[in-house]
Each structure stands twice: as C-alpha cells, then as structure tokens.
Motif scaffolding. Structure first.
Motif, PDB file in Angstrom:
ATOM      1  N   LYS A   1      31.094 -91.858  17.740  1.00  0.00           N
ATOM      2  CA  LYS A   1      31.623 -93.167  17.348  1.00  0.00           C
ATOM      3  C   LYS A   1      32.817 -93.066  16.390  1.00  0.00           C
ATOM      4  CE  LYS A   1      27.905 -93.880  14.002  1.00  0.00           C
ATOM      5  NZ  LYS A   1      26.888 -92.854  14.171  1.00  0.00           N
ATOM      6  N   LYS A   2      33.511 -94.189  16.280  1.00  0.00           N
ATOM      7  CA  LYS A   2      34.751 -94.253  15.506  1.00  0.00           C
ATOM      8  C   LYS A   2      34.549 -93.786  14.059  1.00  0.00           C
ATOM      9  CE  LYS A   2      38.505 -97.511  14.549  1.00  0.00           C
ATOM     10  NZ  LYS A   2      38.879 -98.945  14.497  1.00  0.00           N
ATOM     11  N   SER A   3      33.465 -94.258  13.425  1.00  0.00           N
ATOM     12  CA  SER A   3      33.243 -93.943  12.005  1.00  0.00           C
ATOM     13  C   SER A   3      33.057 -92.442  11.779  1.00  0.00           C
ATOM     14  CB  SER A   3      32.034 -94.712  11.481  1.00  0.00           C
ATOM     15  OG  SER A   3      30.882 -94.378  12.222  1.00  0.00           O
ATOM     16  N   ARG A   4      32.460 -91.757  12.747  1.00  0.00           N
ATOM     17  CA  ARG A   4      32.251 -90.310  12.659  1.00  0.00           C
ATOM     18  C   ARG A   4      33.607 -89.586  12.635  1.00  0.00           C
ATOM     19  NH1 ARG A   4      30.164 -85.287  11.592  1.00  0.00           N
ATOM     20  NH2 ARG A   4      30.028 -83.922  13.401  1.00  0.00           N
TER      21      ARG A   4
ATOM     22  N   GLU B   1      36.626 -90.924  11.966  1.00  0.00           N
ATOM     23  CA  GLU B   1      37.401 -91.339  10.788  1.00  0.00           C
ATOM     24  C   GLU B   1      36.926 -90.613   9.529  1.00  0.00           C
ATOM     25  OE1 GLU B   1      39.176 -95.759  11.804  1.00  0.00           O
ATOM     26  OE2 GLU B   1      37.215 -95.621  10.840  1.00  0.00           O
ATOM     27  N   ALA B   2      35.610 -90.462   9.414  1.00  0.00           N
ATOM     28  CA  ALA B   2      35.058 -89.732   8.266  1.00  0.00           C
ATOM     29  C   ALA B   2      35.520 -88.276   8.305  1.00  0.00           C
ATOM     30  CB  ALA B   2      33.536 -89.804   8.272  1.00  0.00           C
TER      31      ALA B   2
END
Ligand SMILES: [Mg+2]
Length: 185
Positions: A74-77, A79-80
C-alpha cells in the motif's frame, strides 16, 4: 499466454540488488529500473530506506538510469520507506497483472519496454508480470523469508511449482536459479 513456462524464467538471477552491474544494464540499452520493495530493497519487518540503498540509488542514477519503485504493497508503506527521498513509485501494482507496469511505463512517455528492466524477488509477481509485458527481469534472492506475509507464502507455494516446471523444462536454467535463491524456496 499467462502460463507459458518462459514467462516464469528471469533473464538473470543474483544474490541481491548490490550484485547487479547497473552500468552494464545501461550499456545494454536499459534506461529505467522498475524495482520491487518488499524483500528486494528491505525485508517486511523494516520500514525505512537506509544509507546503503540511498548510495546505491545515487550510483544507479549516475549511470543515467531512472528508478521507479513498483510494489503490490500500500501507499503508506512505500511513502514510509522513502521517508522523503524523491523517487517515483507505483503502489498496489497488482503484479503479475499489467496494470501497475503500465502505470510505471506512463511515468516516462518516451521509454520503450525494451529499455526497462524489472528487479524483484518473486517469480509469480515480478518475473511473470515483467515477462507478460515483454520486459526483461532480474530475480534476486528474497532478503528475509521468515517475516513474509501469508499472501506471499501462498505465492511462494506457486513459485515452488513453477520452479519444478522449470526443472523439467531446462535443468541448467533451473540449477542456475537454485544456486542463487536456494533449494528450499
Ligand atoms: Mg517482493
């Protein structure tokens, strides 16, 4: 088309991303790298980009190659992971389906599929996905398999079946892959 054996065979197989000769990839006409995240760049139990990877990315770019991260996660993974590091990425890529690869190709409108190289640790997502798109692919050994998620473990089961098919198809190719990723893949 989907289950053709040659679609499961990588163009090359290496121990890790640091073993790849990126300058040679450029000399062979490659201009963009589509690189997987989980177990290719970092294991599932790590979050952030590290100095070693940043140095490698700078080296890769110094040869004239662009980098796109292409991940089913997912996107948050992602971006992190990037933690502010500026690099384009495609999240929820649904590899081995075409969608994510097409999205990544659209980032560089003047690039052809022959100028792209995919790098990843899974035969069923990275290799099959790339091959179905007519893109060359390097398979790397997964960094740490024991922290893989359940869905990756499922894909590993099918990977094992694919490897058995490759073994029957061409023992030399099979041996080359196994010598890098190990027998109990
Ligand atoms: Mg992976």
């Amino acid at each position: 088309m989907f289950f053709k054996i040659v679609n499961f065979i990588p163009n090359d197989c290496l121990e890790n991303i640091f073993q790849i000769d990126y300058n040679n990839l450029y000399k062979n006409g490659k201009r963009v790298i589509f690189i997987d995240l989980d177990n290719t760049l970092i294991p599932y139990d790590q979050i952030y980009i590290n100095d070693k990877i940043e140095v490698l990315f700078e080296e890769i770019r110094s040869y004239g190659l662009e980098i796109v991260i292409i991940s089913n996660n997912k996107k948050s993974r992602i971006e992190a992971f990037l933690n502010g590091y500026n690099i384009p990425f495609v999240y929820k890529a649904t590899k081995p389906l075409n969608r994510g690869f097409k999205k990544a190709l659209n980032i560089y409108s003047d690039i052809t599929r022959k100028e792209v190289i995919v790098i990843g640790d899974q035969i069923i997502t990275d290799v099959l996905g790339a091959k179905r798109m007519g893109i060359d692919v390097i398979l790397v050994k997964p960094i740490k398999k024991n922290t893989e998620k359940w869905y990756t473990k499922v894909l590993r089961y099918f990977e094992k079946k694919a490897l058995n098919k490759i073994k029957k198809y061409d023992i030399t190719i099979y041996s080359n892959i196994i010598s890098v990723i190990g027998e109990h893949n």
